[in-house]
Design a protein around this motif. Structure first.
Motif, PDB file in Angstrom:
ATOM      1  N   ALA A  21       0.832  -1.212   0.000  1.00  0.00           N
ATOM      2  CA  ALA A  21       0.000   0.000   0.000  1.00  0.00           C
ATOM      3  C   ALA A  21       0.862   1.256   0.000  1.00  0.00           C
ATOM      4  O   ALA A  21       0.535   2.232  -0.687  1.00  0.00           O
ATOM      5  CB  ALA A  21      -0.928  -0.003   1.210  1.00  0.00           C
ATOM      6  N   LEU A  22       1.966   1.254   0.745  1.00  0.00           N
ATOM      7  CA  LEU A  22       2.863   2.421   0.736  1.00  0.00           C
ATOM      8  C   LEU A  22       3.440   2.659  -0.642  1.00  0.00           C
ATOM      9  O   LEU A  22       3.559   3.803  -1.085  1.00  0.00           O
ATOM     10  CB  LEU A  22       3.993   2.242   1.748  1.00  0.00           C
ATOM     11  N   GLY A  23       3.786   1.586  -1.345  1.00  0.00           N
ATOM     12  CA  GLY A  23       4.279   1.716  -2.717  1.00  0.00           C
ATOM     13  C   GLY A  23       3.230   2.300  -3.643  1.00  0.00           C
ATOM     14  O   GLY A  23       3.527   3.184  -4.449  1.00  0.00           O
ATOM     15  N   VAL A  24       2.003   1.814  -3.531  1.00  0.00           N
ATOM     16  CA  VAL A  24       0.902   2.331  -4.355  1.00  0.00           C
ATOM     17  C   VAL A  24       0.642   3.798  -4.021  1.00  0.00           C
ATOM     18  O   VAL A  24       0.428   4.622  -4.912  1.00  0.00           O
ATOM     19  CB  VAL A  24      -0.369   1.481  -4.180  1.00  0.00           C
ATOM     20  N   LEU A  25       0.687   4.138  -2.736  1.00  0.00           N
ATOM     21  CA  LEU A  25       0.473   5.521  -2.305  1.00  0.00           C
ATOM     22  C   LEU A  25       1.515   6.437  -2.945  1.00  0.00           C
ATOM     23  O   LEU A  25       1.178   7.498  -3.467  1.00  0.00           O
ATOM     24  CB  LEU A  25       0.545   5.599  -0.778  1.00  0.00           C
ATOM     25  N   ALA A  26       2.770   6.022  -2.932  1.00  0.00           N
ATOM     26  CA  ALA A  26       3.844   6.835  -3.504  1.00  0.00           C
ATOM     27  C   ALA A  26       3.736   6.953  -5.014  1.00  0.00           C
ATOM     28  O   ALA A  26       3.940   8.025  -5.577  1.00  0.00           O
ATOM     29  CB  ALA A  26       5.202   6.237  -3.127  1.00  0.00           C
ATOM     30  N   GLU A  27       3.378   5.850  -5.652  1.00  0.00           N
ATOM     31  CA  GLU A  27       3.337   5.821  -7.109  1.00  0.00           C
ATOM     32  C   GLU A  27       2.096   6.499  -7.686  1.00  0.00           C
ATOM     33  O   GLU A  27       2.176   7.233  -8.662  1.00  0.00           O
ATOM     34  CB  GLU A  27       3.389   4.368  -7.585  1.00  0.00           C
ATOM     35  N   SER A  28       0.944   6.273  -7.077  1.00  0.00           N
ATOM     36  CA  SER A  28      -0.322   6.709  -7.666  1.00  0.00           C
ATOM     37  C   SER A  28      -0.976   7.900  -6.984  1.00  0.00           C
ATOM     38  O   SER A  28      -1.869   8.510  -7.548  1.00  0.00           O
ATOM     39  CB  SER A  28      -1.307   5.540  -7.677  1.00  0.00           C
ATOM     40  N   LYS A  29      -0.599   8.194  -5.743  1.00  0.00           N
ATOM     41  CA  LYS A  29      -1.184   9.299  -4.979  1.00  0.00           C
ATOM     42  C   LYS A  29      -2.713   9.329  -5.096  1.00  0.00           C
ATOM     43  O   LYS A  29      -3.296  10.267  -5.621  1.00  0.00           O
ATOM     44  CB  LYS A  29      -0.570  10.626  -5.399  1.00  0.00           C
ATOM     45  N   PRO A  30      -3.392   8.292  -4.570  1.00  0.00           N
ATOM     46  CA  PRO A  30      -4.855   8.239  -4.664  1.00  0.00           C
ATOM     47  C   PRO A  30      -5.507   9.371  -3.873  1.00  0.00           C
ATOM     48  O   PRO A  30      -4.889   9.974  -3.002  1.00  0.00           O
ATOM     49  CB  PRO A  30      -5.197   6.870  -4.064  1.00  0.00           C
ATOM     50  N   ASP A  31      -6.767   9.638  -4.202  1.00  0.00           N
ATOM     51  CA  ASP A  31      -7.529  10.693  -3.530  1.00  0.00           C
ATOM     52  C   ASP A  31      -7.985  10.287  -2.137  1.00  0.00           C
ATOM     53  O   ASP A  31      -8.287  11.145  -1.312  1.00  0.00           O
ATOM     54  CB  ASP A  31      -8.738  11.086  -4.375  1.00  0.00           C
ATOM     55  N   LEU A  32      -8.070   8.981  -1.878  1.00  0.00           N
ATOM     56  CA  LEU A  32      -8.441   8.502  -0.555  1.00  0.00           C
ATOM     57  C   LEU A  32      -7.972   7.071  -0.392  1.00  0.00           C
ATOM     58  O   LEU A  32      -7.712   6.376  -1.368  1.00  0.00           O
ATOM     59  CB  LEU A  32      -9.944   8.616  -0.304  1.00  0.00           C
ATOM     60  N   THR A  33      -7.856   6.661   0.872  1.00  0.00           N
ATOM     61  CA  THR A  33      -7.414   5.305   1.211  1.00  0.00           C
ATOM     62  C   THR A  33      -8.376   4.723   2.227  1.00  0.00           C
ATOM     63  O   THR A  33      -8.785   5.407   3.159  1.00  0.00           O
ATOM     64  CB  THR A  33      -5.990   5.339   1.816  1.00  0.00           C
ATOM     65  N   ILE A  34      -8.734   3.460   2.012  1.00  0.00           N
ATOM     66  CA  ILE A  34      -9.500   2.724   3.018  1.00  0.00           C
ATOM     67  C   ILE A  34      -8.663   1.506   3.360  1.00  0.00           C
ATOM     68  O   ILE A  34      -8.251   0.753   2.479  1.00  0.00           O
ATOM     69  CB  ILE A  34     -10.931   2.376   2.547  1.00  0.00           C
ATOM     70  N   ILE A  35      -8.334   1.370   4.643  1.00  0.00           N
ATOM     71  CA  ILE A  35      -7.363   0.361   5.058  1.00  0.00           C
ATOM     72  C   ILE A  35      -7.843  -0.388   6.295  1.00  0.00           C
ATOM     73  O   ILE A  35      -8.469   0.190   7.173  1.00  0.00           O
ATOM     74  CB  ILE A  35      -5.985   1.031   5.305  1.00  0.00           C
ATOM     75  N   ASP A  36      -7.504  -1.679   6.328  1.00  0.00           N
ATOM     76  CA  ASP A  36      -7.796  -2.494   7.495  1.00  0.00           C
ATOM     77  C   ASP A  36      -6.681  -2.310   8.521  1.00  0.00           C
ATOM     78  O   ASP A  36      -5.528  -2.057   8.166  1.00  0.00           O
ATOM     79  CB  ASP A  36      -7.891  -3.971   7.078  1.00  0.00           C
ATOM     80  N   TRP A  37      -7.007  -2.407   9.789  1.00  0.00           N
ATOM     81  CA  TRP A  37      -6.035  -2.242  10.873  1.00  0.00           C
ATOM     82  C   TRP A  37      -5.115  -3.458  10.969  1.00  0.00           C
ATOM     83  O   TRP A  37      -3.928  -3.331  11.213  1.00  0.00           O
ATOM     84  CB  TRP A  37      -6.788  -2.035  12.180  1.00  0.00           C
ATOM     85  N   ASP A  38      -5.685  -4.639  10.796  1.00  0.00           N
ATOM     86  CA  ASP A  38      -4.941  -5.891  10.981  1.00  0.00           C
ATOM     87  C   ASP A  38      -4.389  -6.385   9.649  1.00  0.00           C
ATOM     88  O   ASP A  38      -5.073  -7.090   8.905  1.00  0.00           O
ATOM     89  CB  ASP A  38      -5.851  -6.957  11.604  1.00  0.00           C
ATOM     90  N   LEU A  39      -3.153  -6.009   9.355  1.00  0.00           N
ATOM     91  CA  LEU A  39      -2.491  -6.410   8.117  1.00  0.00           C
ATOM     92  C   LEU A  39      -1.153  -7.065   8.431  1.00  0.00           C
ATOM     93  O   LEU A  39      -0.512  -6.731   9.427  1.00  0.00           O
ATOM     94  CB  LEU A  39      -2.224  -5.191   7.224  1.00  0.00           C
TER      95      LEU A  39
END
Length: 157
Positions: free
Chosen positions: A46-64
């Motif tokens: 997810a951090l890689g995707v965040l850096a590469e794509s810079k989405p407008d929002l993120t929905i994430i589970d706590w337990d990963l």
């Protein structure tokens, strides 16, 4: 009947270990016009995707695995390490315990949603982060949304 809200021209990142959950959330996003939905099975990807794509929002589970939701949020909210420290983050919790909720808020999540949730519940959280964004303030090394007024807090659904 209330019309389904629309959020066109947005991109979203869905982070959950379960492919099934990611697909359900993707479908909920598609139903409100969010067509660019990126997925990650863990916080590291997810951090890689965040850096590469810079989405407008993120929905994430706590337990990963690999990098927990907590670690992802901390890294995403740290301006020194994050490509977009003000990206809205909606946290999904299977077991919304008070200590976890408090911890997530202190790290800077925008909204919290308890699993399982309905499309209507997700859309209300989207409405909050997209149509009523809160300003961010720096607390120690983290950027956090400023708290809502006490009377306007919504109960988790």
């Amino acid at each position: 009947m209330i019309a389904t809200p629309t959020f066109p021209d947005l991109s979203a990142l869905v982070v959950d270990e379960s492919l099934y959950i990611r697909r359900i959330v993707r479908d909920m996003f598609m139903r409100v016009g969010i067509k660019r939905v990126l997925e990650a099975p863990d916080g590291a990807e997810a951090l890689g995707v965040l850096a590469e794509s810079k989405p407008d929002l993120t929905i994430i589970d706590w337990d990963l695995a690999i990098l927990s939701g907590e670690e992802f949020i901390r890294l995403a909210r740290t301006p020194a390490t994050s490509p977009c420290p003000t990206v809205p983050i909606i946290l999904m919790l299977a077991q919304p315990r008070r200590n976890v909720v408090d911890r997530a808020i202190s790290l800077g999540v925008n909204e919290i949603i308890a699993k399982p949730f309905s499309p209507k519940t997700l859309w209300s959280r989207l409405d909050e982060v997209i149509n009523r964004p809160r300003p961010y303030s720096q607390v120690k090394s983290l950027l956090r949304p400023t708290p809502r007024m006490a009377g306007s807090l919504k109960a988790m659904a």
